[in-house]
Write an enzyme that holds these catalytic residues in place. Structure first.
Site, PDB file in Angstrom:
ATOM      1  N   HIS A 817      24.506  35.676  -0.778  1.00  0.00           N
ATOM      2  CA  HIS A 817      24.600  34.397  -1.475  1.00  0.00           C
ATOM      3  C   HIS A 817      23.493  34.354  -2.513  1.00  0.00           C
ATOM      4  O   HIS A 817      22.317  34.258  -2.178  1.00  0.00           O
ATOM      5  CB  HIS A 817      24.462  33.237  -0.487  1.00  0.00           C
ATOM      6  CG  HIS A 817      24.712  31.880  -1.102  1.00  0.00           C
ATOM      7  ND1 HIS A 817      24.075  31.441  -2.238  1.00  0.00           N
ATOM      8  CD2 HIS A 817      25.520  30.865  -0.717  1.00  0.00           C
ATOM      9  CE1 HIS A 817      24.485  30.215  -2.535  1.00  0.00           C
ATOM     10  NE2 HIS A 817      25.363  29.849  -1.628  1.00  0.00           N
ATOM     11  N   SER A 818      23.873  34.391  -3.787  1.00  0.00           N
ATOM     12  CA  SER A 818      22.895  34.376  -4.875  1.00  0.00           C
ATOM     13  C   SER A 818      22.317  32.984  -5.076  1.00  0.00           C
ATOM     14  O   SER A 818      22.827  31.986  -4.554  1.00  0.00           O
ATOM     15  CB  SER A 818      23.562  34.850  -6.162  1.00  0.00           C
ATOM     16  OG  SER A 818      22.669  34.745  -7.253  1.00  0.00           O
TER      17      SER A 818
END
Length: 973
Positions: A817-818
């Site tokens: 998850h950026s």
């Protein structure tokens, strides 16, 4: 043994000593087990030591279940002899009842019923094996285990005054229950961790359990030796009956009072209680009402969370967390008198929160929950203050509040971390709101049936020494600790979780240890409060808090158990002390401090979205330190109060002792229910992929929005349905960490993994300050690493790197998850980190990710690069922003995007891959050029097993449909 003779009532056909009944039971029972063991070892040794993972020589001793239930003829030997055992068994239970019954006592009848139940359920799981019917076999087994506890303790409590028999029963019972701990441990080592040889060690403890179980009833030989069974032929009708004839007096020189004291000590004095239905109903109502308080309190956060979640920032509805400071209204004396005198009305008004689930509008539902909780806090403050002039009644209410928390955590465990009466639950997603609400109203009427003992002017000790402000600090810190750490048994387990191979506890197999620690704490606070209200105990609590904060795996969990015992032990003296102070200050200010702590512990992870957030970024250690400092204030107040010359330690009255024992039984029953739920939730670990014949791995990526759908309902069931229908073998989930007060202390991965039959890696735990990433897999997870990517400004970016055993080949799966769009430098650094991480493996790999980038632009070219070696599953799909599936060294055969309906705010993306059988085949796939790799073919040209489910074509079902050019896209090399 004598034969026929005559007395005045008729001919005596047979006379024998009653101890022969116990001997017959012992011999036949041991013959059943030992006979099956001997036959099994002689005929099928290698087969009965074989289990699902290992065989001889790693495993060399057979388990009880494998010996008696798997093969002919040992199974038949066991069944024949266990049938023979049933006769002496029923006779033993009946004779024990006749020996121990006394006028006016109900305990002998209860123990008799438990003995009959054990006998019947033993036959149930013996003759219905897990192979025949797994569910009914487990039901019978659970009932047998549940009935064993009251049977064992009841027999000790009812034992005749024979010191030798009592001593044997205590030793055997202690050995029996002590054996359960290593038994469970080694079974988990075998079943979950697959440790070679663990099942053999487990088998030794399993056989020991059987030997102790039978030996406990063998002790009846000693008690039955003083009696004879006489069978008479009355008037020639051949009608027999049993008569007890004393042979000799008990010659024990030990006084009866000493023996009774020893029996009471062994059973905790529980069976000395004078049972009445009225007190039993009072206890049940009080504990259930305590459960309702915790249900309302824990539901507020998750209903408030819905609004900042959709606003992506402060929404304004967060102010409703202050509804809990309603007790501050008790500062107004006329209102205090009114509330204290009308507690039933106030508690009934709190039921508005229980019917909130009937309201469809999220805003109105939130307001209903807030109002209900405010009335509940006000009502409990008034009740505790009103009962403060009577130690026994006050203690009863405090125990109800504390045990209510254990019941809440237990039901959450049984419902996979969702509370069945929460306003985010309803019938469609597993809620029991209707039944729970009806029981709650009935509990209120029973809870408030006795009028207040004070008019609301003052409590019992309102003028004594100490400080109401310090007491308020202690109450606020304690309430926060109980809510944040113990409102779900999996919370601290996930704090210490570090991935595979498993090196610590898991939530579904060791949650019971947290529940037992909580129970021990309550009992220590009740029976030995002097042990907890000391600076030494406080120091131990601080050490426990530090250990669970800074360490992981089993050592970290040891700190979790220590803080669980300490917090629960404090609840009894803390609340008793607080109830005798100014309620507006102690409870009003206490709840305010609690609210501050709630926001504090949310700010440490939500720092990117709240004012002043960066100041406390990632400082869970500060939160824990503040909590313990607040609790220290309460300890200081309590110590100064107990040292007051006006304070005298008094022995509890008979009525108080009676209530204590009822609540002790209540918390025991809650633990039994927890263990039964844990037995039913034990993982099978025999999961299979959907299309093994095609060597296919179907992988999905989904942002699940913290398992709250667009209408504020818990979405696990809907997530489960789509994942199952899309036949996903592996799925990466992000925005999945709900283990905070504001999110309800939930864990959706538990339900999804167990219902879908998948292994699960929760990812970086709640103490890592991320929004969460998780991996579910039909394939065994061999090892995994958790990564926190560079995030100098914005939210922390979590990643999982897991290696799976896929059809005999190791395949790496990354879930990532950026960071958010507003922090481009964070996202650049994260892209470089992930590129290096993916490039460091030469194994086949899949990335299931939330990248926050546009296709073919910016950081996309870092993720899809020569350094990472990863390929985009569909470079031509321009309609993406967040979710991407990348891969390497696999044969891609399909790609689809499925609309979300109203489950979340993001679609489900799915990719299908064939796992090459050899490294050479992977090399050949990697050697293809982009044109060959991205070649598209019609669906009819690929095998049936490669195709996506047809049910989501066109308009699809339940709002789910394919929408990559309206249909799935297929690829072939």
């Amino acid at each position: 043994m004598t034969s026929k003779y005559k007395d005045k009532d008729g001919d005596v056909v047979l006379t024998f000593n009653a101890q022969w009944v116990a001997w017959a039971h012992t011999i036949s029972a041991y013959t059943a087990f030992i006979g099956a063991f001997v036959v099994g070892v002689a005929l099928h040794y290698h087969k009965i030591v074989q289990n699902e993972w290992f065989g001889y020589p790693e495993e060399w001793f057979p388990s009880v279940s494998a010996t008696i239930g798997d093969r002919y003829p040992e199974r038949s030997v066991f069944m024949v002899w266990i049938a023979i055992t049933s006769g002496p068994r029923f006779a033993l239970v009946g004779l024990w009842y006749l020996l121990t019954r006394k006028p006016g006592q109900r305990l002998p009848g209860f123990v008799f019923a438990m003995g009959i139940l054990r006998t019947l359920t033993c036959g149930g799981f013996t003759y219905v094996t897990s192979t025949d019917d797994h569910d009914w076999h487990d039901i019978f087994m659970i009932c047998y285990i549940i009935a064993t506890l009251p049977w064992t303790l009841g027999c000790i409590a009812l034992s005749p005054p024979n010191p030798r028999a009592i001593r044997y029963r205590k030793i055997i019972a202690s050995s029996f229950f002590g054996t359960l701990v290593p038994l469970i441990y080694f079974f988990i080592q075998h079943k979950v961790h697959r440790v070679p040889g663990a099942y053999t060690i487990y088998a030794f403890f399993e056989w020991a359990l059987i030997l102790f179980d039978v030996a406990f009833d063998t002790v009846a030989i000693i008690d039955f030796d003083t009696f004879e069974v006489v069978i008479k032929d009355v008037k020639g009708s051949s009608k027999g009956y049993v008569q007890w004839l004393p042979k000799y007096e008990n010659r024990s020189t030990v006084p009866s009072a000493v023996i009774e004291k020893e029996k009471a000590k062994a059973t905790g004095g529980i069976f000395a209680v004078h049972f009445t239905w009225s007190e039993a109903l009072d206890t049940a109502a009080e504990v259930y009402h305590g459960f309702i308080f915790w249900s309302l309190l824990t539901s507020l956060g998750v209903t408030v969370w819905y609004f900042p979640l959709w606003h992506m920032g402060i929404s304004g509805y967060e102010a409703l967390v202050m509804c809990t400071i309603a007790p501050s209204l008790l500062a107004i004396k006329p209102l205090r008198r009114l509330v204290v005198s009308n507690q039933r009305l106030v508690h009934l008004l709190s039921m508005v929160g229980m019917v909130a689930y009937k309201i469809d509008s999220p805003v109105k539902r939130l307001f209903a929950v807030s109002f209900g909780l405010s009335m509940s806090c006000l009502g409990w403050a008034a009740t505790l203050f009103g009962e403060s002039v009577h130690e026994g009644r006050l203690e009863s209410k405090v125990l109800a509040w504390a045990i209510g928390l254990i019941l809440s955590s237990t039901l959450k465990f049984a419902w996979y971390t969702n509370n069945p009466v929460w306003p985010i639950m309803h019938a469609a997603n597993g809620g029991w709101n209707g039944i729970g609400g009806i029981l709650a109203v009935l509990a209120v009427f029973r809870f408030t049936r006795k009028g207040s003992l004070t008019s609301g002017e003052a409590g019992a000790d309102s003028q004594r020494g100490g400080s109401s402000v310090l007491a308020a600090c202690g109450f606020g810190g304690l309430l926060f600790g109980l809510h944040s750490l113990l409102s779900d048994t999996s919370t601290m387990i996930l704090w210490v979780w570090e991935g595979y191979p498993i090196r610590g506890p898991t939530a579904n197999t060791f949650g019971w240890m947290t529940a037992i620690a909580m129970t021990v704490g309550v009992l220590v606070g009740l029976y030995r409060p002097s042990l907890t209200t000391t600076w030494t105990a406080y120091g131990i609590g601080c050490v426990g808090a530090a250990v669970v904060t800074f360490y992981h795996n089993w050592f970290g969990y040891s700190g979790a158990l220590a803080i669980a015992v300490y917090l629960m032990a404090l609840s009894v003296p803390f609340l008793s002390n607080a109830s005798k102070r100014n309620p507006a200050v102690v409870f009003g200010l206490g709840f305010f401090i609690y609210n501050f702590m709630v926001l504090f512990h949310v700010w440490v992870v939500a720092y990117a979205f709240v004012p002043g957030g960066p100041l406390v970024r990632e400082h869970t250690d500060w939160v824990m330190a503040t909590m313990m400092l607040l609790i220290g204030c309460g300890v200081l107040d309590l110590i100064s109060t107990t040292k007051s010359p006006r304070r005298k330690t008094q022995r509890p009255s008979a009525s108080t002792s009676q209530r204590r024992k009822f609540h002790t039984v209540a918390v025991g029953l809650v633990n039994v229910f927890f263990l039964a739920a844990a037995f039913m939730r034990f993982p099978a670990n025999d999961y299979k992929p959907y299309h093994p014949e095609d060597r296919l791995i179907t992988a999905g990526m989904w942002t699940i929005h913290f398992s709250l759908d667009n209408d504020m309902w818990s979405s696990e069931y809907r997530l489960r349905d789509l994942i199952k229908e899309m036949e996903l073998d592996v799925i990466g989930l992000v925005e999945s960490d709900n283990q905070r007060i504001i999110m309800g202390n939930r864990d959706s991965t538990q339900f999804l993994a167990e219902d879908l039959g998948m292994y699960v890696d929760y990812g970086p735990g709640p103490d890592k300050h991320t929004w969460g990433s998780a991996l579910l897999s039909k394939f065994p997870i061999l090892r995994s690493e958790h990564h926190l990517l560079p995030s100098p400004v914005g939210e922390l970016a979590p990643a999982i790197w897991a290696t799976l055993d896929v059809y005999g080949r190791e395949v790496d799966v990354f879930v990532f998850h950026s960071g958010q769009e507003e922090d481009p430098e964070d996202r650049r650094l994260q892209a470089e980190y992930m590129s290096r991480l993916m490039g460091s493996t030469t194994r086949p790999a899949i990335l299931l990710s939330y990248l926050v980038t546009k296709p073919l632009r910016g950081n996309y070219n870092t993720y899809v690069s020569a350094e990472s070696g990863m390929h985009d599953i569909d470079p031509s799909d321009w309609d993406r922003w967040c979710e991407y599936i990348l891969y390497k060294r696999l044969q891609r055969v399909g790609y689809a995007r499925v609309s979300r309906s109203t489950i979340t705010d993001t679609e489900l993306q799915v990719g299908k891959f064939v796992v090459p059988e050899t490294e050479e085949r992977s090399d050949a796939i990697e050697a293809l050029d982009e044109t060959a790799r991205d070649r598209r073919v019609e669906e009819g040209e690929v095998p049936v097993g490669w195709r996506f489910p047809a049910m989501f074509r066109g308009q699809g079902v339940r709002g789910h449909r394919y929408h990559v050019f309206n249909e799935p896209r297929y690829y072939n090399h």
